[in-house]
Write a protein that holds these residues in place. Structure first.
Motif, mmCIF file in Angstrom:
data_model
loop_
_atom_site.group_PDB
_atom_site.id
_atom_site.type_symbol
_atom_site.label_atom_id
_atom_site.label_comp_id
_atom_site.label_asym_id
_atom_site.label_seq_id
_atom_site.Cartn_x
_atom_site.Cartn_y
_atom_site.Cartn_z
ATOM 1 N N UNK A 25 -7.023 4.984 1.717
ATOM 2 C CA UNK A 25 -8.117 3.927 1.906
ATOM 3 C C UNK A 25 -7.965 2.973 2.925
ATOM 4 N N UNK A 26 -6.599 2.985 3.774
ATOM 5 C CA UNK A 26 -6.462 1.987 4.819
ATOM 6 C C UNK A 26 -5.758 2.735 5.980
ATOM 7 N N UNK A 27 -5.723 2.062 7.019
ATOM 8 C CA UNK A 27 -5.215 2.687 8.387
ATOM 9 C C UNK A 27 -3.976 2.319 8.779
ATOM 10 N N UNK A 28 -3.303 1.090 8.750
ATOM 11 C CA UNK A 28 -2.140 0.721 8.962
ATOM 12 C C UNK A 28 -1.287 0.639 8.187
ATOM 13 N N UNK A 29 0.054 0.929 8.501
ATOM 14 C CA UNK A 29 1.022 1.018 7.360
ATOM 15 C C UNK A 29 1.079 -0.359 6.503
ATOM 16 N N UNK A 30 1.066 -1.705 7.117
ATOM 17 C CA UNK A 30 0.978 -2.761 6.564
ATOM 18 C C UNK A 30 -0.138 -2.970 5.713
ATOM 19 N N UNK A 31 -1.319 -2.406 5.951
ATOM 20 C CA UNK A 31 -2.541 -2.655 5.035
ATOM 21 C C UNK A 31 -2.266 -1.613 3.970
#
Length: 59
Positions: A25-31
């Motif tokens: 559901x998210x694109x960046x590792x932190x997100x």
């Protein structure tokens, strides 16, 4: 033989489902990590709240 308790099974399900949700559901590792943790807390929180609700309904 592995026979987890109900709570252990909930924790395992919450962990695996949250990892999948975070990755998909998210694109960046932190997100991904933040959303995965958010989902995990929601899963476990709802289960604990529902178990207390069932406890009080039973009484």
């Amino acid at each position: 033989m592995f026979a987890p308790s109900h709570f252990t099974a909930v924790l395992l399900f919450a962990t695996f489902a949250s990892v999948v949700f975070g990755i998909t559901q998210r694109s960046t590792p932190r997100a991904m990590v933040r959303y995965g943790l958010f989902c995990w807390v929601c899963f476990v929180g709802v289960v604990i709240a529902a178990s207390w609700l069932m406890f009080f309904i039973r009484r």
